[in-house]
Design a protein around this motif. Structure first.
Motif, PDB file in Angstrom:
ATOM      1  N   GLY A 211       0.811  -1.211   0.000  1.00  0.00           N
ATOM      2  CA  GLY A 211       0.000   0.000   0.000  1.00  0.00           C
ATOM      3  C   GLY A 211       0.840   1.256   0.000  1.00  0.00           C
ATOM      4  N   ASP A 212       0.224   2.330  -0.449  1.00  0.00           N
ATOM      5  CA  ASP A 212       0.876   3.648  -0.462  1.00  0.00           C
ATOM      6  C   ASP A 212       0.295   4.477   0.682  1.00  0.00           C
ATOM      7  OD1 ASP A 212       1.801   6.223  -0.933  1.00  0.00           O
ATOM      8  OD2 ASP A 212       1.603   6.084  -3.106  1.00  0.00           O
ATOM      9  N   PRO A 213       1.080   4.800   1.698  1.00  0.00           N
ATOM     10  CA  PRO A 213       0.542   5.553   2.841  1.00  0.00           C
ATOM     11  C   PRO A 213       0.099   6.966   2.483  1.00  0.00           C
ATOM     12  CG  PRO A 213       2.928   5.333   3.003  1.00  0.00           C
ATOM     13  CD  PRO A 213       2.494   4.452   1.873  1.00  0.00           C
ATOM     14  N   THR A 214       0.452   7.463   1.315  1.00  0.00           N
ATOM     15  CA  THR A 214      -0.004   8.794   0.895  1.00  0.00           C
ATOM     16  C   THR A 214      -1.327   8.726   0.145  1.00  0.00           C
ATOM     17  OG1 THR A 214       1.110   8.813  -1.276  1.00  0.00           O
ATOM     18  CG2 THR A 214       2.403   9.488   0.652  1.00  0.00           C
ATOM     19  N   LYS A 215      -1.862   7.509  -0.040  1.00  0.00           N
ATOM     20  CA  LYS A 215      -3.097   7.332  -0.819  1.00  0.00           C
ATOM     21  C   LYS A 215      -4.152   6.577  -0.003  1.00  0.00           C
ATOM     22  CE  LYS A 215      -0.707   7.268  -5.292  1.00  0.00           C
ATOM     23  NZ  LYS A 215      -0.421   6.458  -6.515  1.00  0.00           N
ATOM     24  N   VAL A 216      -4.405   7.062   1.193  1.00  0.00           N
ATOM     25  CA  VAL A 216      -5.350   6.410   2.099  1.00  0.00           C
ATOM     26  C   VAL A 216      -6.708   7.104   2.035  1.00  0.00           C
ATOM     27  CG1 VAL A 216      -5.885   5.898   4.517  1.00  0.00           C
ATOM     28  CG2 VAL A 216      -3.542   5.620   3.652  1.00  0.00           C
ATOM     29  N   THR A 217      -7.757   6.318   1.836  1.00  0.00           N
ATOM     30  CA  THR A 217      -9.135   6.797   1.940  1.00  0.00           C
ATOM     31  C   THR A 217      -9.769   6.161   3.162  1.00  0.00           C
ATOM     32  OG1 THR A 217      -9.431   7.090  -0.459  1.00  0.00           O
ATOM     33  CG2 THR A 217     -11.420   6.792   0.863  1.00  0.00           C
ATOM     34  N   ILE A 218     -10.287   6.985   4.082  1.00  0.00           N
ATOM     35  CA  ILE A 218     -10.991   6.444   5.239  1.00  0.00           C
ATOM     36  C   ILE A 218     -12.473   6.332   4.885  1.00  0.00           C
ATOM     37  CG2 ILE A 218      -9.317   7.129   6.955  1.00  0.00           C
ATOM     38  CD1 ILE A 218     -10.992   9.574   7.597  1.00  0.00           C
ATOM     39  N   TRP A 219     -13.091   5.246   5.336  1.00  0.00           N
ATOM     40  CA  TRP A 219     -14.424   4.875   4.849  1.00  0.00           C
ATOM     41  C   TRP A 219     -15.184   4.165   5.961  1.00  0.00           C
ATOM     42  CZ3 TRP A 219     -14.380  -0.580   2.639  1.00  0.00           C
ATOM     43  CH2 TRP A 219     -15.682  -1.027   2.338  1.00  0.00           C
ATOM     44  N   GLY A 220     -16.445   4.500   6.119  1.00  0.00           N
ATOM     45  CA  GLY A 220     -17.221   3.836   7.144  1.00  0.00           C
ATOM     46  C   GLY A 220     -18.710   3.966   6.911  1.00  0.00           C
ATOM     47  N   GLU A 221     -19.468   3.247   7.729  1.00  0.00           N
ATOM     48  CA  GLU A 221     -20.935   3.264   7.666  1.00  0.00           C
ATOM     49  C   GLU A 221     -21.498   3.477   9.054  1.00  0.00           C
ATOM     50  OE1 GLU A 221     -24.926   1.765   8.178  1.00  0.00           O
ATOM     51  OE2 GLU A 221     -23.127   0.777   8.963  1.00  0.00           O
ATOM     52  N   SER A 222     -22.544   4.312   9.153  1.00  0.00           N
ATOM     53  CA  SER A 222     -23.232   4.589  10.411  1.00  0.00           C
ATOM     54  C   SER A 222     -22.251   5.185  11.427  1.00  0.00           C
ATOM     55  CB  SER A 222     -23.890   3.307  10.933  1.00  0.00           C
ATOM     56  OG  SER A 222     -24.747   3.579  12.017  1.00  0.00           O
ATOM     57  N   ALA A 223     -22.082   4.546  12.595  1.00  0.00           N
ATOM     58  CA  ALA A 223     -21.111   5.066  13.555  1.00  0.00           C
ATOM     59  C   ALA A 223     -19.725   5.141  12.931  1.00  0.00           C
ATOM     60  CB  ALA A 223     -21.075   4.176  14.796  1.00  0.00           C
ATOM     61  N   GLY A 224     -19.430   4.234  12.004  1.00  0.00           N
ATOM     62  CA  GLY A 224     -18.157   4.281  11.300  1.00  0.00           C
ATOM     63  C   GLY A 224     -18.035   5.499  10.413  1.00  0.00           C
ATOM     64  N   ALA A 225     -19.128   5.876   9.745  1.00  0.00           N
ATOM     65  CA  ALA A 225     -19.107   7.072   8.903  1.00  0.00           C
ATOM     66  C   ALA A 225     -19.046   8.338   9.750  1.00  0.00           C
ATOM     67  CB  ALA A 225     -20.346   7.100   8.007  1.00  0.00           C
ATOM     68  N   ILE A 226     -19.776   8.357  10.860  1.00  0.00           N
ATOM     69  CA  ILE A 226     -19.673   9.486  11.782  1.00  0.00           C
ATOM     70  C   ILE A 226     -18.232   9.607  12.273  1.00  0.00           C
ATOM     71  CG2 ILE A 226     -20.419  10.410  14.016  1.00  0.00           C
ATOM     72  CD1 ILE A 226     -23.125   8.976  13.521  1.00  0.00           C
ATOM     73  N   SER A 227     -17.622   8.468  12.553  1.00  0.00           N
ATOM     74  CA  SER A 227     -16.220   8.468  12.983  1.00  0.00           C
ATOM     75  C   SER A 227     -15.314   9.065  11.912  1.00  0.00           C
ATOM     76  CB  SER A 227     -15.765   7.041  13.299  1.00  0.00           C
ATOM     77  OG  SER A 227     -16.471   6.501  14.391  1.00  0.00           O
TER      78      SER A 227
END
Length: 536
Positions: A211-227
């Protein structure tokens, strides 16, 4: 000759299932062109004196270990429905069976991370990374609920490979204990702090997996998306280079107040664990037997208690991770300026109305708002909510179902209110203050509308993304290019204040259309302003 070729292939396959972390060799599993490395500790176990403390990074890895099984989930909140039986119980069972899954084995020693990669990825691959934050109302959930292999396989099918990462984080009182004592000790929002520590781990180690640490997308649903949204507004909006994009399903900055607003829950746990007489009640809670602590936590209301989404345990303003109401931080521009995708399901509130079916009159609904939701609101403000969210069942949720799906005279009204105050209103508010400053896209999922009682219910879009549907196409495309548009998807216009438009995901022959984001415009604006003035 064939023997040696077979042996070489086998040796190569075994070698590919290992990665080097510091001086340790970590062995994972392999299946269908995907390698999984599961249950890797990313922080010291939060047990003993580390209970109710900020996550501590692990020491450099020195001993070889297997990473072939998910780590245990963090301690969970008990689930109970106060009005069990009938259609309400059937709806909960459907949600549990199709979305949440079985109850997961739990342990305080739970801070582990998982990495799933294409078998062909090497430390030189520099692939984009998607980091998944699970949902569960900040009270439930774990990484073993979801198969990250499906996301990696989808990315390979699209010829846009990604690395998938997921982490366990502390939930319920273990991760979101409220109270003055928590504020004074600087240990609020530990679940969010766990996530942040996991993101730092990703920066240090994801390269070993390709993986490339400069190309990170954070992703979540519900409490995960709020996070995800709260990771964007913490630290004055400085994301420390931990991510470059965000993808949110049913979650935005929510209107929450001071951590002392939940003092009663802290006091209840202190009392039930026998810590009331201690000079330092927090120190006492660190030492108390886990089973006794767990019982005390389960004596406090969970997500399907009568108060429902007015949660006992959720992110609150603690002076460290959140220094102000998250929506106020968004208004002030204290937010990471990264591209993002956000969206909701059409009937976000239907699942959560099931614990309030005993409310059948206008007076009871108003009392419910005053008791659990907007405790300091004036009579005029409460009357305004009743006016904006009328009892006419044709206007309630599941929306666009006419006189159908009304379990009680107030149930569709309550579902409409809950869906807008926690999900739809915060999404629109978030976009209002960001879309002119960064690239944003918005969606609404109206699929599964024909499900009785629930309609296009909260979390139904998970089936779309982990089941290989078009949302997973958008996710993979976005992780690669920071734009959900591409050769595998139809045109999705950016969201702007002058042209607020959603990608609507529909059942039937035309599964994707562009629609204006103006439904319940006046009602949602009114509700958002009241909630901002009187946060939970």
């Amino acid at each position: 000759m064939l023997f040696w070729v077979t042996l070489a292939i086998a040796a190569s396959n075994v070698l590919a299932q290992t990665v080097k972390l510091d001086s340790a060799t970590v062995t994972g599993t392999s299946s269908s062109g995907v390698h999984k490395f599961l249950g890797i500790p990313f922080a010291k176990p939060p047990v003993g004196d580390l209970r109710f403390r900020l996550p501590q990074p692990v020491a450099p890895y020195t001993a070889n270990f297997n990473a072939k099984e998910f780590g245990l989930s963090c301690p969970q909140q008990a689930v109970s429905l106060p009005l069990g039986g009938g259609l309400a119980q059937e709806a909960i069972d459907y949600f549990v069976d199709t979305i949440f899954g079985a109850v997961f084995p739990e342990s305080e020693d739970c801070l582990t991370i998982n990495v799933v990669k294409p078998a062909s990825a090497t430390p030189n691959s520099k692939l984009p990374v998607v980091v998944w934050f699970f949902g569960g109302g900040f009270e439930l959930g774990g990484t073993s609920m979801y198969d990250g292999g499906s996301i990696v396989s989808k990315s390979l099918d699209m010829n846009k490979p990604v690395i998938y990462v997921s982490m366990n984080y502390r939930v319920t009182a273990m991760g979101f204990m409220p109270g003055k004592e928590i504020r004074d000790a600087g240990v609020g929002n530990l679940g969010l702090q766990d996530q942040r520590q996991a993101l730092r781990w990703v920066q240090k180690y994801v390269g070993a997996f390709g993986g490339d640490p400069t190309k990170v997308t954070i992703w979540g649903e519900s409490a995960g998306a709020i996070s995800v949204a709260l990771q964007m507004v913490t630290n004055n909006g400085n994301n420390e280079g931990l991510f470059r994009g965000a993808f949110m399903q049913s979650g935005s900055p929510i209107p929450v107040g001071d951590i002392e607003n939940g003092q009663d829950y802290y006091n209840s746990i202190v009392k039930d664990t026998g810590c009331t007489g201690s000079a330092d009640t927090l120190a006492c809670l660190r030492k108390v037997d886990f089973k006794k602590l767990k019982t005390a936590i389960n004596n406090t209301p969970g997500i399907f208690a009568h108060q429902s989404l007015s949660l006992a345990y959720l992110p609150r303003v603690d002076g460290v991770f959140l220094k102000e109401n998250p929506q106020k931080l968004a208004e002030k521009g204290q937010i990471a300026r990264v591209p993002f995708v956000t969206g909701d399901c059409d009937d976000e509130g239907t699942l959560f109305k099931l614990s309030s079916l005993n409310i059948t009159t206008d007076t009871e609904f108003k009392d419910y708002l005053r008791t659990y939701w907007i405790r300091t609101a004036s009579e005029a403000e409460l009357d305004g909510i009743l006016k904006m969210y009328p009892k006419d069942i044709r206007e309630g949720s599941p929306f666009d179902t006419g006189i159908l799906n009304a379990l009680t005279p107030q149930s569709k009204r309550i579902a409409s209110f809950m869906g807008d105050v926690v999900f739809q209103g915060p999404r629109r508010h978030f976009l209002q203050y960001t879309s002119s400053k960064q690239n944003t896209w918005s969606f609404i999922s109206k699929r599964l509308k024909k499900i009785p009682v629930l309609g296009a219910f909260h979390a139904s879009d998970i089936l779309n993304i982990y089941g290989g549907g078009d949302l997973s196409d958008y996710l993979v495309q976005f992780a690669n290019t920071l734009d959900p548009n591409g050769p595998f998807v139809v045109n999705w216009p950016k969201y702007t204040t002058s042209s607020p438009r959603n990608m609507a995901l529909l059942d039937g022959l035309f599964p994707r259309v562009i629609q204006n984001d103006d439904f319940r415009k006046d009602a949602m604006a009114y509700l958002t302003n009241v909630a901002l003035a009187h946060p939970l």
